[in-house]
Design an enzyme around this catalytic site. Structure first.
Site, mmCIF file in Angstrom:
data_model
loop_
_atom_site.group_PDB
_atom_site.id
_atom_site.type_symbol
_atom_site.label_atom_id
_atom_site.label_comp_id
_atom_site.label_asym_id
_atom_site.label_seq_id
_atom_site.Cartn_x
_atom_site.Cartn_y
_atom_site.Cartn_z
ATOM 1 N N SER A 40 0.826 -1.213 0.000
ATOM 2 C CA SER A 40 0.000 0.000 0.000
ATOM 3 C C SER A 40 0.857 1.258 0.000
ATOM 4 C CB SER A 40 -0.935 0.003 1.215
ATOM 5 O OG SER A 40 -1.824 -1.078 1.168
ATOM 6 N N ARG A 44 1.470 3.842 -3.428
ATOM 7 C CA ARG A 44 1.178 5.263 -3.244
ATOM 8 C C ARG A 44 2.437 6.096 -3.461
ATOM 9 N NH1 ARG A 44 -2.580 2.592 -0.488
ATOM 10 N NH2 ARG A 44 -4.630 3.545 -0.072
ATOM 11 N N GLY A 113 -5.670 -3.923 -7.122
ATOM 12 C CA GLY A 113 -6.620 -2.854 -6.861
ATOM 13 C C GLY A 113 -5.999 -1.478 -6.924
ATOM 14 N N SER A 188 -12.330 2.080 -0.594
ATOM 15 C CA SER A 188 -11.736 3.364 -0.228
ATOM 16 C C SER A 188 -10.754 3.835 -1.291
ATOM 17 C CB SER A 188 -11.023 3.252 1.116
ATOM 18 O OG SER A 188 -9.896 2.396 1.029
ATOM 19 N N GLN A 189 -10.304 2.908 -2.151
ATOM 20 C CA GLN A 189 -9.346 3.279 -3.193
ATOM 21 C C GLN A 189 -9.934 4.266 -4.194
ATOM 22 O OE1 GLN A 189 -8.044 -0.477 -4.782
ATOM 23 N NE2 GLN A 189 -6.654 -0.881 -3.076
ATOM 24 N N SER A 216 -12.035 0.565 5.237
ATOM 25 C CA SER A 216 -10.572 0.713 5.192
ATOM 26 C C SER A 216 -10.103 2.135 5.482
ATOM 27 C CB SER A 216 -10.020 0.250 3.834
ATOM 28 O OG SER A 216 -10.449 -1.057 3.536
ATOM 29 N N GLU A 331 -8.628 -6.479 5.118
ATOM 30 C CA GLU A 331 -7.599 -7.337 4.528
ATOM 31 C C GLU A 331 -7.029 -8.346 5.523
ATOM 32 O OE1 GLU A 331 -3.755 -4.463 4.502
ATOM 33 O OE2 GLU A 331 -5.667 -3.613 3.858
ATOM 34 N N ARG A 403 -4.176 -13.696 0.002
ATOM 35 C CA ARG A 403 -4.520 -13.815 1.416
ATOM 36 C C ARG A 403 -5.286 -15.100 1.717
ATOM 37 N NH1 ARG A 403 -2.131 -9.442 3.117
ATOM 38 N NH2 ARG A 403 -2.458 -7.434 2.072
#
Length: 442
Positions: A40, A44, A113, A188-189, A216, A331, A403
């Site tokens: 993540s 970013r 994602g 939330s992405q 999230s 997650e 996962r």
């Protein structure tokens, strides 16, 4: 139940790949773990660096399929990404040299994602057409709200009215920006994607959410914190996020260890009555994985810190069920569910309806695979109820979901004969999970 292809009540690709015999812990697991960088944070950081005014060094980035897809997307848009020597044994650092974003280009989002949501706003800033597509599952994952928001902000997108991949974004070199209302309850992405590109929009961006709660929250906090560190002016309110137009000036971003990927390793201590120390656990972090400290304490573990940098979880021999709303940390659900299947009392995990549209429908997949091994897991509209029962060996299908694969490994610690199908899918966020898992158990 036979070990044939799974038939859960959800859409997923046919499971593929070899079966990996999950090691059983014959003794308490005791180890120190150095985790690769956060996916993540890495992705970013790469987007912020690409939009920055000056070259930026991304230190200790994750090297995995998701991060490689992001690097590939940026390179396709004209950004120069160069590997440089680092002080980390895990991966080289990445030097990002910003350049005018250009097309024509083709972007493969895989099933990542962050790539499928974060890159379209960049493509809207490019000059030329940019075509997006990905894995078959990517075509089923939610992206329509984001595309609608980008259109409202001035982007030109041809998706045939599907609101899904594949689509072509006709970049004009600029995005008007301004205020937009969308429903971000699916991911939330959607919000993070618009905020990451917003500083470069002519009028900035003001995102308002309207709908069920956004999941999230830690990931939204991460986006805001990283943008502010790069010089952006960001204000937040109730279901409201605003980024003022202006330059980003990131010159160096250091990536934290991936705390969500700590989940199966900490679970190993809990399940085996052992002790696992994760090196470099940050004192302050916006990562969702930081919630593992409290969740695993409630499930029977004891957590301590060493030298302010390392975190240790010790299994006490007890594994308790848990009632938890995991909306903000969805997650972590597959690992929590795996531990819950081995607990001494029932668990109820809720707030995670959005997981039905992740890499697979994780709620249905977890229920199917736990039950396949003799467990008792029942789907809720927004979660799972898991009542522990004696489990037996068998194939634990991954559904091409990293996962899911690691949750099968956790169950295998306590249940002989578990075989995880397509363990290689863990490369999505970890370079070599099987190797690190074997090292920890040795």
């Amino acid at each position: 139940m036979p070990d044939s292809a799974p038939t859960p009540s959800h859409r997923n690709d046919t499971p593929t790949g070899e079966h990996w015999p999950a090691p059983t812990a014959g003794a308490p697991v005791r180890a120190r773990v150095r985790l690769p960088g956060s996916k993540s944070v890495t992705n970013r950081a790469l987007v912020i660096a690409a939009l920055s005014e000056a070259p930026c060094l991304v230190r200790r980035p994750l090297v995995s399929r998701d991060s490689e897809l992001m690097v590939g997307a940026l390179r396709a848009l004209g950004v120069t990404v160069t590997e440089v020597p680092s002080d980390s044994p895990d991966a080289p650092d990445l030097s990002i040299a910003p350049a005018p974003l250009t097309g024509p280009a083709s972007v493969d989002v895989g099933n990542a994602g962050t790539v499928m949501r974060f890159v379209p706003p960049l493509a809207a800033l490019a000059s030329g057409d940019v075509r997006f597509d990905g894995d078959p599952r990517a075509r089923e994952r939610p992206v329509g709200e984001l595309l609608g928001a980008l259109r409202a902000l001035g982007a030109d997108i041809d998706d045939g009215g599907r609101g899904a991949f594949p689509f072509t974004l006709h970049g004009t070199g600029a995005v008007r920006g301004g205020e937009v209302i969308l429903d971000a309850s699916g991911s939330s992405q959607f919000v993070s994607a618009l905020l990451l590109g917003g500083a470069r929009f002519t009028e900035g961006v003001h995102v308002r959410h309207q709908g069920p709660p956004v999941p999230s929250q830690p990931h939204l906090d991460m986006t805001v914190e990283m943008l502010r560190a790069a010089g952006a002016t960001v204000t937040t309110g109730q279901n409201s996020w605003k980024v003022e137009p202006g330059p980003l000036r990131a010159t160096e971003i250091t990536v934290e260890p991936d705390l969500s990927n700590a989940a199966p390793f900490l679970a190993a201590a809990l399940v085996s009555k052992g002790e696992i120390t994760v090196e470099g656990w940050p004192e302050h972090t916006t990562q969702a994985g930081d919630a593992l400290r409290g969740l695993f304490t409630r499930m029977g573990g004891e957590v301590s810190r060493t030298d302010g940098t390392d975190l240790t979880l010790r299994g006490t021999g007890a594994i308790h069920g848990i009632t938890a709303d995991l909306r903000d940390v969805g997650e972590l659900t597959p690992t929590i569910a795996a531990v819950a299947a081995l607990a001494d009392s029932p668990s109820r995990l809720t707030g995670i309806a959005h997981l039905r549209r992740h890499e697979t429908d994780r709620i249905a997949a977890l229920a199917t695979e736990i039950n396949r091994l003799g467990g008792d897991a029942v789907e809720l509209p927004d979660g799972l109820v898991i009542r522990p029962r004696p489990l037996h060996g068998g194939v634990f299908h991954s559904y091409d979901d990293h996962r899911m694969a690691t949750s099968g490994a956790v169950i295998g610690l306590a249940v002989p004969g578990v075989e995880v199908e397509n363990i290689a899918t863990t490369r999505k966020t970890m370079p070599d999970f099987p190797g690190l898992w074997s090292e920890v158990l040795s």
